[in-house]
Write a protein that holds these residues in place. Structure first.
Motif, PDB file in Angstrom:
ATOM      1  N   PHE A  92       0.860  -1.254   0.131  1.00  0.00           N
ATOM      2  CA  PHE A  92       0.069  -0.140  -0.061  1.00  0.00           C
ATOM      3  C   PHE A  92       0.913   1.361  -0.127  1.00  0.00           C
ATOM      4  O   PHE A  92       0.561   2.170  -0.754  1.00  0.00           O
ATOM      5  N   LEU A  93       2.066   1.128   0.594  1.00  0.00           N
ATOM      6  CA  LEU A  93       2.712   2.585   0.938  1.00  0.00           C
ATOM      7  C   LEU A  93       3.413   2.799  -0.264  1.00  0.00           C
ATOM      8  O   LEU A  93       3.586   4.373  -0.452  1.00  0.00           O
ATOM      9  N   ASP A  94       3.326   1.944  -1.277  1.00  0.00           N
ATOM     10  CA  ASP A  94       3.815   2.607  -2.726  1.00  0.00           C
ATOM     11  C   ASP A  94       2.838   3.545  -3.317  1.00  0.00           C
ATOM     12  O   ASP A  94       3.502   4.297  -4.084  1.00  0.00           O
ATOM     13  N   PHE A  95       1.766   3.704  -3.168  1.00  0.00           N
ATOM     14  CA  PHE A  95       1.074   4.636  -3.722  1.00  0.00           C
ATOM     15  C   PHE A  95       0.256   5.746  -3.051  1.00  0.00           C
ATOM     16  O   PHE A  95      -0.302   6.477  -3.350  1.00  0.00           O
ATOM     17  N   PHE A  96       0.302   5.444  -1.688  1.00  0.00           N
ATOM     18  CA  PHE A  96      -0.007   6.651  -1.044  1.00  0.00           C
ATOM     19  C   PHE A  96       0.964   7.646  -0.590  1.00  0.00           C
ATOM     20  O   PHE A  96       2.189   7.025  -0.341  1.00  0.00           O
ATOM     21  N   THR A  97       0.879   8.670  -0.416  1.00  0.00           N
ATOM     22  CA  THR A  97       1.748   9.781   0.370  1.00  0.00           C
ATOM     23  C   THR A  97       1.519   9.659   1.601  1.00  0.00           C
ATOM     24  O   THR A  97       0.493   9.672   2.183  1.00  0.00           O
ATOM     25  N   VAL A  98       2.709   9.243   2.434  1.00  0.00           N
ATOM     26  CA  VAL A  98       2.548   9.066   3.848  1.00  0.00           C
ATOM     27  C   VAL A  98       3.233  10.312   4.631  1.00  0.00           C
ATOM     28  O   VAL A  98       4.343  10.054   4.310  1.00  0.00           O
ATOM     29  N   SER A  99       2.778  10.712   5.716  1.00  0.00           N
ATOM     30  CA  SER A  99       3.804  11.625   6.551  1.00  0.00           C
ATOM     31  C   SER A  99       3.487  11.434   8.212  1.00  0.00           C
ATOM     32  O   SER A  99       2.532  10.590   8.557  1.00  0.00           O
ATOM     33  N   ASP A 100       4.349  11.706   8.890  1.00  0.00           N
ATOM     34  CA  ASP A 100       4.363  11.402  10.209  1.00  0.00           C
ATOM     35  C   ASP A 100       3.113  12.228  10.867  1.00  0.00           C
ATOM     36  O   ASP A 100       2.447  11.717  11.883  1.00  0.00           O
ATOM     37  N   SER A 101       3.049  13.301  10.710  1.00  0.00           N
ATOM     38  CA  SER A 101       1.979  14.130  11.239  1.00  0.00           C
ATOM     39  C   SER A 101       1.110  14.842  10.291  1.00  0.00           C
ATOM     40  O   SER A 101       1.320  15.030   9.351  1.00  0.00           O
ATOM     41  N   ALA A 103       0.696  18.179  10.434  1.00  0.00           N
ATOM     42  CA  ALA A 103       1.224  19.377   9.924  1.00  0.00           C
ATOM     43  C   ALA A 103       2.054  18.936   8.613  1.00  0.00           C
ATOM     44  O   ALA A 103       1.949  19.568   7.486  1.00  0.00           O
ATOM     45  N   ASP A 104       2.924  17.808   8.796  1.00  0.00           N
ATOM     46  CA  ASP A 104       3.649  17.316   7.612  1.00  0.00           C
ATOM     47  C   ASP A 104       2.909  17.111   6.358  1.00  0.00           C
ATOM     48  O   ASP A 104       3.346  17.627   5.051  1.00  0.00           O
ATOM     49  N   GLY A 105       1.886  16.443   6.549  1.00  0.00           N
ATOM     50  CA  GLY A 105       0.888  16.198   5.588  1.00  0.00           C
ATOM     51  C   GLY A 105       0.317  17.249   4.680  1.00  0.00           C
ATOM     52  O   GLY A 105       0.273  17.271   3.773  1.00  0.00           O
ATOM     53  N   VAL A 106       0.135  18.092   5.574  1.00  0.00           N
ATOM     54  CA  VAL A 106      -0.563  19.357   5.090  1.00  0.00           C
ATOM     55  C   VAL A 106       0.558  20.241   4.120  1.00  0.00           C
ATOM     56  O   VAL A 106       0.264  20.592   2.940  1.00  0.00           O
ATOM     57  N   THR A 107       1.767  20.181   4.721  1.00  0.00           N
ATOM     58  CA  THR A 107       2.894  20.681   3.803  1.00  0.00           C
ATOM     59  C   THR A 107       3.109  20.086   2.710  1.00  0.00           C
ATOM     60  O   THR A 107       3.191  20.709   1.431  1.00  0.00           O
ATOM     61  N   ALA A 108       3.109  18.750   2.797  1.00  0.00           N
ATOM     62  CA  ALA A 108       3.335  17.914   1.395  1.00  0.00           C
ATOM     63  C   ALA A 108       2.196  18.101   0.503  1.00  0.00           C
ATOM     64  O   ALA A 108       2.628  18.254  -0.782  1.00  0.00           O
ATOM     65  N   LEU A 109       1.009  18.204   0.851  1.00  0.00           N
ATOM     66  CA  LEU A 109      -0.070  18.525  -0.142  1.00  0.00           C
ATOM     67  C   LEU A 109      -0.090  19.884  -0.620  1.00  0.00           C
ATOM     68  O   LEU A 109      -0.788  20.108  -1.416  1.00  0.00           O
ATOM     69  N   SER A 110       0.379  20.769   0.164  1.00  0.00           N
ATOM     70  CA  SER A 110       0.147  22.273  -0.241  1.00  0.00           C
ATOM     71  C   SER A 110       1.356  22.593  -1.153  1.00  0.00           C
ATOM     72  O   SER A 110       1.570  23.332  -1.847  1.00  0.00           O
ATOM     73  N   ALA A 111       2.437  21.491  -1.004  1.00  0.00           N
ATOM     74  CA  ALA A 111       3.790  21.986  -2.243  1.00  0.00           C
ATOM     75  C   ALA A 111       3.350  22.015  -3.478  1.00  0.00           C
ATOM     76  O   ALA A 111       2.409  21.188  -3.993  1.00  0.00           O
TER      77      ALA A 111
END
Lengths: 111, 876
Positions: A92-101, A103-111
């Motif tokens: 599964f992890l190959d195709f989801f973006t995974v973040s620890d928190s 805040a990190d996830g929001v940063t990753a998606l806002s990039a």
């Protein structure tokens, strides 16, 4: 299983709280279908998921496809350790973006 | 305008007709609908894109008459859409205005609504005049379907792939089209009739939009099966009984013509027409002076054939063979008893058939080149090379990241990045079979890497339930990998269909016969647990056709028309797709028992008294389902043949008289109903019962012939002939193999054609041009080569056969390799000699057809030489 939705900038965050198993999967899937926005980035916060079974993984797959079909980016935040291991083992992890928190996830998606 | 109240007593009371609206509508048309539907009791609602307003007022086209609409088409959710009985796209400029989209990459809201409506067969779609404009961004919804439209749009609808039909009104399943606004009365009348005729609704599940890649030659369906529900082909009174009204209607008015179609007449009775055709026949007489050959077809029809000055002749050729001209030898070749194919012309003023091209099947009468010992082996070798080259290039490394499901006619890849699990599995099947016949390790390499790729990328191991299931496929666009969890095919969308899971096992199981790889065995067993625990009907036997992806239940309401259903595939296709091969590899009683249950259910439930064809769709309690999507009350001819073939295989595992009887019955009755006895070959989908006044069962889509159905006929009749020695079965086997080898091999590009026309000409349009897709991917064509070689040599022609195996170090329980080439009658074949890594090897059981393998750290190469044993059956 409780679901809560809130916005962090442009990112829709959906927090899941409780067990995601065959008993709750159908309802969670319906709820998520309604909550996942069309075409906008969405982050699933799994930090309060106490247990995730294979049925839960299947829910994530369908949500993932729904988001993909509408052109939305989707990420997972704070995946519980047990679930993380299962997801790694089943590819599964190959195709989801995974973040620890969140805040990190929001940063990753806002990039 | 005051409210027009529906009449409570009308036959459409409680029904809803929705009409899309925008400016430049045609006033008389819209006013007519308002009153006419109300008169029948239907509630009429007008919908438009409100652009955030509470209501909008539009002006009409002719008189600028105002019309206020407050129905918001963007607010129509699934529930409301399902509650609509008919959705109408009216005339005028309505559709053009509604198809405006401010985002050039997005569909207009009204187009989106129409697309959603097309996904729900219970919503009748009515499109009139220029209305088809609204569907132009979503041509998939009308592709292959019969429609009419304003004469100004004929080119447009043809470009959309629809079958333009020159009639005022056309009904194609759940789609009604009309020519112009001046036909609005006939249009309304047809819609009323159809809505009234539609049965009380079952709960219907709304399918999401049909994805771009549609199922291509589904074995259960066909390529262009319209997605509609059953409806009369055209409503006679409306279509042809109307006067031809010719007043121009809306924009650029042009005259409508009367839509009555010419009466269908048979080719040979069509007056004044030269007809090109194919005749398959046996020479009864040849007169060299008059150059006349008399032929008799398979059903006894005499054909007087004249050799014209421009006739050409050739011998049958295999893939990879050059064309060999036979024109110089005609007098020696045209001897009585010889079978041949003749392409030529029938003239209306002549009772003879003018021959233009002859195909001879062998050098001597009753000699068939496809019965030569190496024919099928060479054919599978060429197929293997074609797919190797197309997918991975010739000779270079094999990387399944490059694999694509869509291959064009010449094997080139299209701009399409889906890897479907079942097509990879089928390629693995073909390559494994090619290795078994040829020993070419390059084929084995492709098979092993394909199986590994399936395991690494397509497999879902469900640890909670301890089962394995397989993704539909993956999308590798842009080098990424997007899993497609549930089926993307429109028949099965968003469900886990049994069919895909069954075919996911086809390739790995065939490879398991060769290598005994325990990882493959573990996945097969995990998938079998999925079948037993979730698809199986414990109470009434058999397996359901679909399960819900979340609950894994076959009874979940999201499954819609696939809820609590069984079909031929889910019940019976286990046997040919993987189960026989699994049993051959394991000899396991559990697998034999599953086979036995399968065939007991087939014999009990599939034959119907209402038709020569088996029933293929069922409810949970085994009552026939005549309503399912394209199948209705229709038969797939190849499924009947497949049943006969596999019942005879079962006779070698756990024989029962009822198996033999049903196989024999199908074998004897099918040629009359399912084959083309004057041209050769087998048809596709057919109506199971006769309509009023008919003496022949009607072909549902066309009279084309699909490659896989020819395969089923060849194998069915070969094994029937092999078991019984019956000459009639042998003749059917030869005629089917002759047609296949004469017309399906693509000598220019490699591989085989998907479909040919009735006269054997390749049909190369649309998805039927493709060579890699669903079920084309080296599955049936390779299965045919493998099994025809086995049946011809060992059962029919008393010749030996050598097979190759490559057991892996930890492979096969107890190190026992089972080399039976197929489920053949006990005692008919013995194992003559065995070689391991090139040396003679003696630890084998000649009658049990097993080899006790030596321990080894590395894979072994095993050659098993099988020979016919015992007396051949008496001829009858």
């Amino acid at each position: 299983m409780q679901l809560a939705k809130y916005m962090q900038g442009d990112v829709t965050v959906i927090a899941l709280d409780g067990r995601l198993d065959s008993g709750t999967a159908t309802r969670v899937q319906q709820d998520l279908e309604a909550l996942v926005p069309e075409g906008a980035p969405v982050l699933l916060d799994l930090s309060r998921v106490s247990y995730m079974s294979s049925a839960g993984l299947r829910v994530l797959l369908l949500v993932y496809r729904q988001a993909n079909d509408s052109g939305a980016r989707i990420a997972l935040a704070a995946v519980p350790r047990d679930a993380y291991e299962i997801m790694a083992a089943t590819g599964f992890l190959d195709f989801f973006t995974v973040s620890d928190s969140v805040a990190d996830g929001v940063t990753a998606l806002s990039a | 305008m005051g409210d027009i109240q529906p009449w409570d007593g009308g036959r459409l009371a409680g029904r809803t007709i929705a009409i899309l609206m925008e400016g430049d509508f045609v006033e008389p048309e819209v006013h007519y609908y308002q009153r006419r539907f109300a008169e029948e009791g239907a509630h009429t609602e007008f919908l438009t894109r409100l652009w955030g307003q509470r209501e909008l007022t539009f002006n009409g086209h002719e008189y600028q008459q105002p019309f206020t609409v407050n129905g918001d088409l963007e607010a129509v959710d699934e529930e409301r859409l399902r509650a609509i009985d008919a959705l109408i796209v009216p005339s005028g400029m309505v559709s053009d205005r509604l198809r405006y989209s401010e985002d050039i990459d997005a569909l207009a809201p009204a187009t989106r609504l129409l697309k959603r409506a097309f996904a729900i067969p219970t919503v009748l779609k009515g499109i009139i005049c220029h209305g088809m404009w609204l569907a132009s961004p979503i041509p998939d919804v009308v592709r292959g379907r019969r429609v009419t439209c304003h004469n100004n749009l004929i080119g447009d609808v043809r470009n959309m792939g629809a079958a333009y039909t020159d009639q005022d009104i056309v009904v194609d399943g759940d789609l009604v089209t009309a020519r112009t606004a001046d036909h609005c009365h006939l249009f309304a009348r047809t819609i009323i009739d159809l809505v009234a005729a539609r049965r009380a609704r079952r709960p219907s599940w709304t399918k999401p939009p049909v994805p771009a890649v549609r199922r291509i030659e589904t074995e259960p369906a066909t390529a262009l099966a319209p997605a509609g529900t059953r409806a009369p082909a055209t409503t006679g009174s409306a279509a042809t009984g109307a006067p031809a009204t010719t007043t121009p209607a809306t924009a650029n008015g042009s005259a409508a013509t009367n839509g009555s179609a010419p009466r269908a007449v048979t080719a040979l009775t069509r007056p004044g027409v030269v007809v090109s055709d194919l005749v398959a026949g046996y020479v009864t007489r040849y007169d060299a002076d008059s150059e006349v050959v008399e032929l008799r077809t398979s059903d006894g029809w005499p054909v007087r054939t004249r050799l014209t000055g421009t006739v050409s002749a050739e011998f049958l050729r295999n893939l990879g063979d050059p064309r060999i001209d036979a024109s110089a030898h005609l007098p020696e070749l045209l001897t009585p008893g010889r079978q041949l194919f003749v392409h030529g012309l029938f003239y209306p003023d002549d009772d003879a058939f003018d021959a233009k091209r002859l195909v001879f099947l062998g050098r001597r009468p009753e000699e068939y080149d496809f019965e030569k010992p190496d024919w099928w082996v060479r054919q599978i070798q060429e197929l293997g090379r074609f797919y190797r080259r197309a997918q991975f290039g010739s000779g270079g490394p094999i990387d399944f990241a490059d694999y694509r499901t869509v291959l064009r006619l010449g094997g080139e890849k299209a701009d399409h990045h889906i890897q479907e699990t079942d097509t990879i599995s089928r390629l693995v099947y073909g390559m494994s079979s090619a290795y078994m016949l040829t020993g070419d390790e390059d084929f084995l390499d492709v098979a092993e890497q394909g199986a590994k790729y399936l395991r690494d990328h397509m497999r879902f191991v469900d640890r909670d339930e301890d089962v394995v299931y397989w993704y539909h496929g993956i999308d590798v666009t842009g080098g990424g990998e997007r899993k497609l969890f549930t089926s993307e095919f429109s028949d099965d969308y968003d469900a886990i269909p049994m069919y895909e899971q069954i075919y996911a096992l086809a390739g790995p199981t065939q490879l398991y016969r060769v290598t005994g790889d325990p990882r493959i065995s573990a996945d097969i067993e995990g998938t079998l647990r999925l079948f037993q625990r979730f698809f199986r009907d414990e109470e009434r036997g058999g397996y359901f056709s679909h399960i819900d992806p979340i609950t894994l239940s076959p009874h979940h309401e999201t499954l819609g028309t696939n809820r609590s259903r069984k079909n031929w595939n889910s019940v019976g296709d286990h046997a040919p797709a993987y189960l026989f091969n699994l049993f051959l590899a394991t000899g396991d009683d559990r697998h034999a028992a599953m086979l036995e249950e399968t065939f007991d259910l087939i014999v009990e439930h599939l034959p119907g008294t209402d038709s020569p064809f088996v029933q293929e769709r069922f409810h949970a309690d085994w009552s026939p389902d005549y309503t399912w999507d394209w199948q209705q009350n229709r038969a797939v001819i190849g499924h009947n043949l497949k049943i006969a073939w596999n019942l005879m295989r079962m006779m070698a595992v756990r024989p029962k008289d009822k198996y033999r009887k049903l196989a024999d019955h199908i074998g004897r009755t099918m040629p009359e109903f399912g084959s083309d006895r004057q041209r050769g070959g087998w048809y596709d989908v057919i109506e199971r019962t006769l309509g009023a006044g008919e003496t022949r069962h009607r072909l549902t889509w066309h009279n084309r012939k699909a490659w896989w159905q020819q395969e089923q006929a060849i194998l069915a009749y070969q094994i029937l002939a092999g078991h019984t020695g019956d000459q009639e079965f042998l003749r059917q086997a030869r005629e089917a193999a002759a047609f296949y080898n004469a017309f399906f091999l693509d000598h220019d590009e490699g591989g085989v054609y998907f479909n040919v026309l009735a006269d054997g000409t390749p049909y190369l349009l649309g998805t039927e041009r493709l060579k890699g897709s669903h079920s084309m991917s080296m599955c049936h064509a390779a299965e045919l080569c493998y099994l025809a070689a086995v049946y011809e040599r060992l059962l029919l022609n008393d010749e030996p056969l050598t097979l190759w195996f490559r057991p892996s170090p930890g492979g096969f329980t107890d190190r026992v390799l089972r080399v039976a080439p197929d489920a053949l009658p006990p005692g008919r074949v013995r194992l003559d000699w065995v070689e391991v890594d090139g040396r003679p090897y003696s630890a084998f059981d000649p009658l049990g057809l097993t080899v006790k393998l030596p321990d080894s750290e590395s894979p072994l190469t095993v050659r098993a030489h099988l020979a016919p044993a015992g007396d051949p059956p008496a001829t009858g």
